[in-house]
Design a protein around this motif. Structure first.
Motif, short mmCIF file in Angstrom:
data_model
loop_
_atom_site.label_atom_id
_atom_site.label_comp_id
_atom_site.label_asym_id
_atom_site.label_seq_id
_atom_site.Cartn_x
_atom_site.Cartn_y
_atom_site.Cartn_z
N SER A 154 0.68 5.28 1.69
CA SER A 154 -0.04 6.10 2.68
C SER A 154 0.73 7.39 2.95
O SER A 154 1.92 7.51 2.63
CB SER A 154 -0.23 5.33 3.99
N PHE A 193 2.63 8.42 -7.78
CA PHE A 193 1.24 8.38 -7.31
C PHE A 193 0.59 9.74 -7.54
O PHE A 193 1.20 10.78 -7.26
CB PHE A 193 1.18 8.02 -5.82
N TYR A 229 0.83 -1.20 0.00
CA TYR A 229 0.00 0.00 0.00
C TYR A 229 0.87 1.25 0.00
O TYR A 229 2.07 1.21 0.21
CB TYR A 229 -0.92 0.00 1.22
N VAL A 239 -4.82 5.15 -7.94
CA VAL A 239 -3.61 4.58 -7.34
C VAL A 239 -2.95 3.58 -8.28
O VAL A 239 -3.62 2.76 -8.93
CB VAL A 239 -3.96 3.90 -6.00
N ASN A 276 -4.82 1.89 -1.43
CA ASN A 276 -4.88 3.29 -1.00
C ASN A 276 -4.88 3.36 0.52
O ASN A 276 -5.79 2.84 1.17
CB ASN A 276 -6.14 3.95 -1.57
N SER A 324 -6.21 9.36 3.49
CA SER A 324 -5.98 10.77 3.18
C SER A 324 -5.26 11.47 4.32
O SER A 324 -5.04 10.89 5.40
CB SER A 324 -7.31 11.47 2.89
N SER A 333 -5.59 13.36 -0.97
CA SER A 333 -5.81 11.92 -1.08
C SER A 333 -5.14 11.41 -2.35
O SER A 333 -4.78 12.19 -3.25
CB SER A 333 -7.31 11.59 -1.09
N PHE A 334 -4.98 10.11 -2.43
CA PHE A 334 -4.44 9.48 -3.63
C PHE A 334 -5.59 9.19 -4.59
O PHE A 334 -6.67 8.79 -4.17
CB PHE A 334 -3.71 8.18 -3.28
N THR A 335 -5.35 9.40 -5.87
CA THR A 335 -6.37 9.10 -6.87
C THR A 335 -5.76 8.27 -7.98
O THR A 335 -4.58 8.43 -8.32
CB THR A 335 -6.97 10.40 -7.45
#
Length: 242
Positions: A33, A67, A31, A121, A127, A130, A117-119
């Motif tokens: 983060s 990312f 993941y 991914v 993910n 946030s 936030s990640f979009t």
């Protein structure tokens, strides 16, 4: 012999299932983060500041991995931030970093918030959630006064001071009937834009047909606003503490 074969098959099945479970567990740990759930800072009056936001992958990457970053800045003043759209974790590392630039553009007196936030991914990564960036305009306090000379109906008069974002920072009134005069002590932040609004509940300003009132706002001894009471339901005047 048959019993021995059954035991052997049982052991083989357990090993295969165990390996499948381990593969699934390892996959779920792949993941990306953010380093913290919240980042906080301040911006000097008329200045700018930068803040580094870190991201981490669960293990070191074998090649550069990028990312995409998405920002919800609905809780921040327009034009007060500059945010990159992506962050790269370099090969051989599990840490990436990107920098936000924050500026004193209509920050007001409250907290500005941006949620990152990640979009979209990158394939193979989960993910990790946030983070929130919070920032305020650093405040150097100034003092002042708001002085009233009322008409007879001072119980109809009230007031408020709002910042550049429309937030109410100070307010007062209504006053006792036939109060005559009143003086309010003010504490505001240096270098900011404000608006003073005077309200009359009856809608005829500070004038009772015979007596006309007035009001004066001063900051550090300098008169910023000085008006008579001729207005209707309300009157607003902009001023600054620069």
């Amino acid at each position: 012999m048959k019993k021995t074969i059954n035991i052997f098959l049982l052991i083989i099945s357990f090993v295969v299932l165990q390996n499948c479970d381990e593969d699934q567990f390892e996959s779920s740990l792949n993941y990306v983060s953010f380093g913290d759930t919240t980042y906080s800072t301040g911006v000097d009056v008329g200045g700018s500041n930068t803040i580094d936001v870190y991201v981490y992958t669960s293990s070191k990457v074998s090649s550069d991995v990028t990312f995409n970053i998405e920002a919800d800045a609905s809780g921040a003043a327009d034009g007060s931030y500059s945010i990159p759209t992506s962050v790269t974790v370099p090969s051989g590392s599990n840490e990436g970093k990107f920098t936000l630039t924050l500026s004193d553009v209509d920050l007001g007196i409250g907290i500005n918030r941006i949620e990152l936030s990640f979009t979209d991914v990158t394939s193979g990564y989960d993910n990790g959630g946030s983070t929130t960036v919070e920032y305020i305009q650093n405040c150097t306090e100034v003092t002042g006064t708001l002085d009233f000379v009322f008409d007879t109906f001072s119980d109809e008069t009230s007031w408020e001071i709002t910042d550049a974002l429309g937030g109410v920072v100070l307010s007062g009134g209504p006053y006792a009937r036939s109060a005559g005069t009143a003086s309010e002590s003010l504490t505001l932040c240096s270098g900011r834009d404000y608006t003073l609004t005077i309200f009359d509940a009856f809608g005829d300003g500070m004038f009772d047909g015979a007596n006309l009132g007035s009001y004066t706002l001063s900051i550090d001894g300098e008169v910023k606003i000085s008006n008579d009471g001729e207005f209707d339901a309300e009157v607003s005047t902009a001023f600054d503490t620069k």
